[in-house]
Design a protein around this motif. Sequence first.
Motif, PDB file in Angstrom:
ATOM      1  N   ASP A 273      43.280  41.937  28.790  1.00  0.00           N
ATOM      2  CA  ASP A 273      43.825  43.105  29.481  1.00  0.00           C
ATOM      3  C   ASP A 273      42.734  43.983  30.083  1.00  0.00           C
ATOM      4  N   ARG A 274      41.593  44.028  29.455  1.00  0.00           N
ATOM      5  CA  ARG A 274      40.518  44.873  29.977  1.00  0.00           C
ATOM      6  C   ARG A 274      40.106  44.404  31.372  1.00  0.00           C
ATOM      7  N   SER A 275      39.928  43.105  31.540  1.00  0.00           N
ATOM      8  CA  SER A 275      39.580  42.559  32.859  1.00  0.00           C
ATOM      9  C   SER A 275      40.712  42.760  33.854  1.00  0.00           C
ATOM     10  N   LEU A 276      41.930  42.509  33.412  1.00  0.00           N
ATOM     11  CA  LEU A 276      43.101  42.652  34.270  1.00  0.00           C
ATOM     12  C   LEU A 276      43.214  44.083  34.792  1.00  0.00           C
ATOM     13  N   ILE A 277      43.084  45.053  33.896  1.00  0.00           N
ATOM     14  CA  ILE A 277      43.164  46.465  34.282  1.00  0.00           C
ATOM     15  C   ILE A 277      42.023  46.835  35.225  1.00  0.00           C
ATOM     16  N   ARG A 278      40.808  46.405  34.902  1.00  0.00           N
ATOM     17  CA  ARG A 278      39.647  46.767  35.711  1.00  0.00           C
ATOM     18  C   ARG A 278      39.783  46.248  37.144  1.00  0.00           C
ATOM     19  N   ILE A 279      40.150  44.996  37.292  1.00  0.00           N
ATOM     20  CA  ILE A 279      40.210  44.401  38.624  1.00  0.00           C
ATOM     21  C   ILE A 279      41.365  44.983  39.433  1.00  0.00           C
ATOM     22  N   VAL A 280      42.547  45.075  38.826  1.00  0.00           N
ATOM     23  CA  VAL A 280      43.702  45.588  39.566  1.00  0.00           C
ATOM     24  C   VAL A 280      43.509  47.053  39.950  1.00  0.00           C
ATOM     25  N   SER A 281      43.025  47.876  39.014  1.00  0.00           N
ATOM     26  CA  SER A 281      42.930  49.316  39.273  1.00  0.00           C
ATOM     27  C   SER A 281      41.867  49.666  40.312  1.00  0.00           C
ATOM     28  N   THR A 282      40.847  48.826  40.464  1.00  0.00           N
ATOM     29  CA  THR A 282      39.804  49.106  41.449  1.00  0.00           C
ATOM     30  C   THR A 282      40.019  48.344  42.760  1.00  0.00           C
ATOM     31  N   ARG A 283      40.364  47.075  42.683  1.00  0.00           N
ATOM     32  CA  ARG A 283      40.462  46.277  43.914  1.00  0.00           C
ATOM     33  C   ARG A 283      41.712  46.599  44.726  1.00  0.00           C
ATOM     34  N   CYS A 284      42.722  47.261  44.147  1.00  0.00           N
ATOM     35  CA  CYS A 284      43.927  47.603  44.907  1.00  0.00           C
ATOM     36  C   CYS A 284      43.598  48.526  46.078  1.00  0.00           C
ATOM     37  N   GLU A 285      42.474  49.240  45.996  1.00  0.00           N
ATOM     38  CA  GLU A 285      42.060  50.133  47.077  1.00  0.00           C
ATOM     39  C   GLU A 285      41.066  49.476  48.034  1.00  0.00           C
ATOM     40  N   ILE A 286      40.723  48.222  47.756  1.00  0.00           N
ATOM     41  CA  ILE A 286      39.715  47.549  48.580  1.00  0.00           C
ATOM     42  C   ILE A 286      40.275  46.309  49.272  1.00  0.00           C
ATOM     43  N   ASP A 287      40.629  45.288  48.494  1.00  0.00           N
ATOM     44  CA  ASP A 287      40.935  43.987  49.092  1.00  0.00           C
ATOM     45  C   ASP A 287      42.011  43.221  48.324  1.00  0.00           C
ATOM     46  N   MET A 288      42.959  43.940  47.717  1.00  0.00           N
ATOM     47  CA  MET A 288      43.980  43.258  46.916  1.00  0.00           C
ATOM     48  C   MET A 288      44.849  42.335  47.767  1.00  0.00           C
ATOM     49  N   VAL A 289      45.057  42.643  49.033  1.00  0.00           N
ATOM     50  CA  VAL A 289      45.825  41.742  49.899  1.00  0.00           C
ATOM     51  C   VAL A 289      45.117  40.393  50.012  1.00  0.00           C
ATOM     52  N   ASP A 290      43.800  40.423  50.201  1.00  0.00           N
ATOM     53  CA  ASP A 290      43.014  39.174  50.265  1.00  0.00           C
ATOM     54  C   ASP A 290      43.061  38.429  48.938  1.00  0.00           C
ATOM     55  N   ILE A 291      42.973  39.184  47.839  1.00  0.00           N
ATOM     56  CA  ILE A 291      43.005  38.570  46.511  1.00  0.00           C
ATOM     57  C   ILE A 291      44.348  37.897  46.275  1.00  0.00           C
ATOM     58  N   LYS A 292      45.428  38.553  46.654  1.00  0.00           N
ATOM     59  CA  LYS A 292      46.771  37.967  46.489  1.00  0.00           C
ATOM     60  C   LYS A 292      46.920  36.693  47.318  1.00  0.00           C
ATOM     61  N   ASN A 293      46.432  36.735  48.550  1.00  0.00           N
ATOM     62  CA  ASN A 293      46.516  35.544  49.404  1.00  0.00           C
ATOM     63  C   ASN A 293      45.722  34.389  48.812  1.00  0.00           C
ATOM     64  N   SER A 294      44.528  34.695  48.309  1.00  0.00           N
ATOM     65  CA  SER A 294      43.700  33.666  47.677  1.00  0.00           C
ATOM     66  C   SER A 294      44.376  33.127  46.417  1.00  0.00           C
ATOM     67  N   TYR A 295      44.972  34.019  45.652  1.00  0.00           N
ATOM     68  CA  TYR A 295      45.645  33.614  44.400  1.00  0.00           C
ATOM     69  C   TYR A 295      46.774  32.621  44.701  1.00  0.00           C
ATOM     70  N   MET A 296      47.579  32.950  45.708  1.00  0.00           N
ATOM     71  CA  MET A 296      48.677  32.058  46.081  1.00  0.00           C
ATOM     72  C   MET A 296      48.139  30.705  46.544  1.00  0.00           C
ATOM     73  N   SER A 297      47.076  30.737  47.340  1.00  0.00           N
ATOM     74  CA  SER A 297      46.487  29.500  47.854  1.00  0.00           C
ATOM     75  C   SER A 297      45.891  28.641  46.742  1.00  0.00           C
ATOM     76  N   MET A 298      45.248  29.302  45.775  1.00  0.00           N
ATOM     77  CA  MET A 298      44.544  28.581  44.713  1.00  0.00           C
ATOM     78  C   MET A 298      45.470  28.093  43.605  1.00  0.00           C
ATOM     79  N   TYR A 299      46.507  28.871  43.281  1.00  0.00           N
ATOM     80  CA  TYR A 299      47.318  28.576  42.088  1.00  0.00           C
ATOM     81  C   TYR A 299      48.795  28.319  42.387  1.00  0.00           C
ATOM     82  N   GLY A 300      49.199  28.471  43.658  1.00  0.00           N
ATOM     83  CA  GLY A 300      50.571  28.167  44.031  1.00  0.00           C
ATOM     84  C   GLY A 300      51.602  29.129  43.494  1.00  0.00           C
TER      85      GLY A 300
END
Length: 330
Positions: A273-300
Amino acid sequence: MSYPGYPPNNQSNPTLRPANPFNPQQDAEILRKAMKGFGTDEKAIISVLAHRVNAQRQEIALQFKTMYGKDLISDLKSELSGKFEDLVVALMTPTYDYLAKELRYAMEGIGTNEETVIEIICTASNSEIVNIKSAYQKLFGKNLEKDLQSETSGNFRRLLVSLCQGRRAETFSVDVASAQTDAQNLMKAGELQLGTDESTFNMILSSRSHAQLQQVFLEYHRIAGRDFEDVLKNEFSGDIEKGLRAIVQCVRNKGSFFAKRLHESMAGFGTNDRSLIRIVSTRCEIDMVDIKNSYMSMYGKALEADISSETFMDDTSGDYKKCLTALVVG
């Protein structure tokens, strides 16, 4: 009022943007009402905090203290619990203070969480490095670079020290001839000799711009017929390999790097949870759209779907999931 966000650049692709219109007095009133009397209105808390950028949350906290003479974070902590409390506190902490605290936590106690250090230091821009170092000094009265030196060793230590200077070239122009020279020098420092000249890899990967490094990797593949990340796997091991590969992955696609980190935080038994909270709470203001697109591409699967399907042991009310999902969806 404009909110540059974290960090200010024209390349960002966030899910969370500044609320407009924004009324910090009204938001402070909503939060006060949500925590007053019997029980807590978690839905109201999420409706405000998960839809305001960090700079706006700081304004709300200041307004809250001005209006009620109370510290908003203290009030929230007294009303909330578990991972939802951890997430809300992360959202309410100024971003660079939060990242400095995460680095401090990674280095406290026996052993160091090198993966957290790599995630923060190896992905940061020059301005982010400067701000994190400043926050670390302010919060702990200590020098981040010296603490990293005392907690790490060898080539990994040297890489972190180099990155802590915050002196990476940040131009978007590419010098092909220079990239060819760098590629040849990297071959001489690795594949073409017995042993590895780590200093050459350190110097090039910690100082060249991301645009220039992309060209270096292309030239290396053209000359040697090998992917540069595979070269690093052969030439290095342990934390220095992870650190150098993190740089390469971020140069190529930072969204993919963080998508992998998020997937790892939820894979297997239990959730980091510590990693999950850290990444979501900070990257949502930077590049979460890119992260979501990559996640879908990588993990379906959609990132928010995996977050929703995760079993959060102490999240019986679902508020933790709802808040994370709100940040990811935007």
